[in-house]
Design a protein around this motif. Sequence first.
Motif, PDB file in Angstrom:
ATOM      1  N   LEU A  15       0.917  -1.161   0.031  1.00  0.00           N
ATOM      2  CA  LEU A  15      -0.011  -0.052  -0.072  1.00  0.00           C
ATOM      3  C   LEU A  15       0.943   1.302   0.107  1.00  0.00           C
ATOM      4  O   LEU A  15       2.228   1.273   0.483  1.00  0.00           O
ATOM      5  N   PRO A  16       0.368   2.363  -0.373  1.00  0.00           N
ATOM      6  CA  PRO A  16       0.991   3.688  -0.437  1.00  0.00           C
ATOM      7  C   PRO A  16       1.450   4.255   0.870  1.00  0.00           C
ATOM      8  O   PRO A  16       0.490   5.168   1.271  1.00  0.00           O
ATOM      9  N   GLY A  17       2.347   3.729   1.793  1.00  0.00           N
ATOM     10  CA  GLY A  17       2.439   4.349   3.104  1.00  0.00           C
ATOM     11  C   GLY A  17       4.093   4.565   3.151  1.00  0.00           C
ATOM     12  O   GLY A  17       4.786   4.132   2.171  1.00  0.00           O
ATOM     13  N   GLN A  18       4.394   4.909   4.321  1.00  0.00           N
ATOM     14  CA  GLN A  18       5.983   5.193   4.793  1.00  0.00           C
ATOM     15  C   GLN A  18       6.429   4.229   5.806  1.00  0.00           C
ATOM     16  O   GLN A  18       7.556   4.104   5.867  1.00  0.00           O
ATOM     17  N   LEU A  19       5.354   4.049   6.637  1.00  0.00           N
ATOM     18  CA  LEU A  19       5.777   3.195   7.929  1.00  0.00           C
ATOM     19  C   LEU A  19       4.754   2.139   8.275  1.00  0.00           C
ATOM     20  O   LEU A  19       3.444   2.508   8.509  1.00  0.00           O
ATOM     21  N   TRP A  20       5.240   0.942   8.374  1.00  0.00           N
ATOM     22  CA  TRP A  20       4.280  -0.325   8.606  1.00  0.00           C
ATOM     23  C   TRP A  20       4.364  -0.538  10.195  1.00  0.00           C
ATOM     24  O   TRP A  20       5.337  -0.844  10.670  1.00  0.00           O
ATOM     25  N   ASN A  21       3.002  -0.454  10.954  1.00  0.00           N
ATOM     26  CA  ASN A  21       3.115  -0.932  12.231  1.00  0.00           C
ATOM     27  C   ASN A  21       2.340  -2.210  12.526  1.00  0.00           C
ATOM     28  O   ASN A  21       0.952  -2.243  11.861  1.00  0.00           O
ATOM     29  N   TRP A  22       2.620  -3.091  13.064  1.00  0.00           N
ATOM     30  CA  TRP A  22       1.667  -4.427  13.547  1.00  0.00           C
ATOM     31  C   TRP A  22       2.197  -5.149  14.597  1.00  0.00           C
ATOM     32  O   TRP A  22       3.200  -4.907  15.085  1.00  0.00           O
ATOM     33  N   ASP A  23       1.396  -6.089  15.032  1.00  0.00           N
ATOM     34  CA  ASP A  23       1.806  -6.828  16.344  1.00  0.00           C
ATOM     35  C   ASP A  23       2.618  -7.857  15.878  1.00  0.00           C
ATOM     36  O   ASP A  23       2.751  -8.950  15.836  1.00  0.00           O
ATOM     37  N   ASP A  24       4.199  -7.473  15.589  1.00  0.00           N
ATOM     38  CA  ASP A  24       5.137  -8.423  15.192  1.00  0.00           C
ATOM     39  C   ASP A  24       5.439  -9.396  16.024  1.00  0.00           C
ATOM     40  O   ASP A  24       5.813 -10.718  15.694  1.00  0.00           O
ATOM     41  N   ARG A  25       5.225  -9.202  17.344  1.00  0.00           N
ATOM     42  CA  ARG A  25       5.901 -10.242  18.555  1.00  0.00           C
ATOM     43  C   ARG A  25       4.794 -11.381  18.680  1.00  0.00           C
ATOM     44  O   ARG A  25       5.407 -12.455  18.956  1.00  0.00           O
ATOM     45  N   VAL A  26       3.489 -10.784  18.447  1.00  0.00           N
ATOM     46  CA  VAL A  26       2.617 -11.970  18.922  1.00  0.00           C
ATOM     47  C   VAL A  26       2.013 -12.444  17.522  1.00  0.00           C
ATOM     48  O   VAL A  26       1.793 -13.965  17.430  1.00  0.00           O
ATOM     49  N   ALA A  27       1.583 -11.768  16.648  1.00  0.00           N
ATOM     50  CA  ALA A  27       0.689 -12.013  15.394  1.00  0.00           C
ATOM     51  C   ALA A  27       1.595 -12.351  14.248  1.00  0.00           C
ATOM     52  O   ALA A  27       1.287 -13.155  13.379  1.00  0.00           O
ATOM     53  N   GLY A  28       3.003 -11.612  14.181  1.00  0.00           N
ATOM     54  CA  GLY A  28       3.747 -11.992  13.263  1.00  0.00           C
ATOM     55  C   GLY A  28       3.345 -11.063  11.876  1.00  0.00           C
ATOM     56  O   GLY A  28       2.254 -10.500  11.789  1.00  0.00           O
ATOM     57  N   PRO A  29       4.113 -10.897  10.884  1.00  0.00           N
ATOM     58  CA  PRO A  29       5.640 -11.529  10.903  1.00  0.00           C
ATOM     59  C   PRO A  29       6.582 -10.798  11.627  1.00  0.00           C
ATOM     60  O   PRO A  29       6.211  -9.790  12.128  1.00  0.00           O
TER      61      PRO A  29
END
Length: 341
Positions: A243-257
């Motif tokens: 997607l056209p963004g600059q910074l990606w945030n997600w629950d990397d510790r629990v949900a992954g990747p």
Amino acid sequence: MKQMTRRERLTAAINREPVDRVPYAVWRHFPAVDRSPAGLAQATLRFHDHYGSDFLKITPRGGYCVDAWGCVESEHVLPTGHRPCASCAIKSADDWKRIRPLDPASADGWVEQLETIVRLGFDRRIGDAPVLATVFSPLSIARKLSGDRLANDLRERPELVAGAVDAIGETVTRFNELALAEGIGGIFYSIQTASESVIDEATYARFGEPWDRRVLEAVRPRSFLTVVHCHGDRLMFDRLAHLPGQLWNWDDRVAGPPLAAGAAVAAGAVCGGLDQVGTLRDGTAEAAVTEAEDAIAQTAGRGLVVAPGCVLMTNTPDANVAAVVKALGGPLKPIPGLKSG
């Protein structure tokens, strides 16, 4: 290396260039005051002044975007600080017909968030941090409006849901225009439906992604920082990463990747590394610092903003967050009574 401003540091991270220190950010709900634009603005400013994040995320009450269409927010506050809907606006498939575009300059909830932005007034406590408005994706708002019926209605009455999503998308786009006109630095764009626990990938590709691209493309010319928040588990991450963004945030510790895997496909920087529940709330300061150090190791300290995967729990110990800030070399100011609310 000379000391960078927050904006210089974030720009370098997005471009995966060297930084004077790894940037970081934390954010939370303020349920005791978030129904008041003045209260939310002041709580947000005090929180930011304490932790000194590299960007300031305004975290409104979750129901702001659905009040005007008929949702009723519960009085029950979850550990995240969020209040679920006590009564959803969409109770039958035909109710989707009632969703029409709103004017965010006057509609309940939406205007509340615009007033919060105005009341922040680009206070001296913000410093050089870009201020981000929290914006939910159109299909995510449709889910808030309908609760558990969204997936079924997308299968059984797709034309009705699609019409409503169009109306929501027009409203979101107009809100972003108004917020950017008030001088915010960008948006924190929350996508809560690109998860196979919610809908399948083909459904997201048809009903969610087109509006996500449209919204994000519209803000691109005027947004200094666009954060794509990928919410949930079983994420369609490869699709979200383009997607056209600059910074990606997600629950990397629990949900992954994991951060390293996400950084391999995302076009900009990644934002995460901290488990907001198991470590920041329930763990120790030492464990929190270890997670931050591991995030830096995964990315070699480039293209990274250290952050939780979602909002801090409202009872997160200050000591755990403060330890991360200190370890990263960030500014930290003591503020009595910070944890209240």
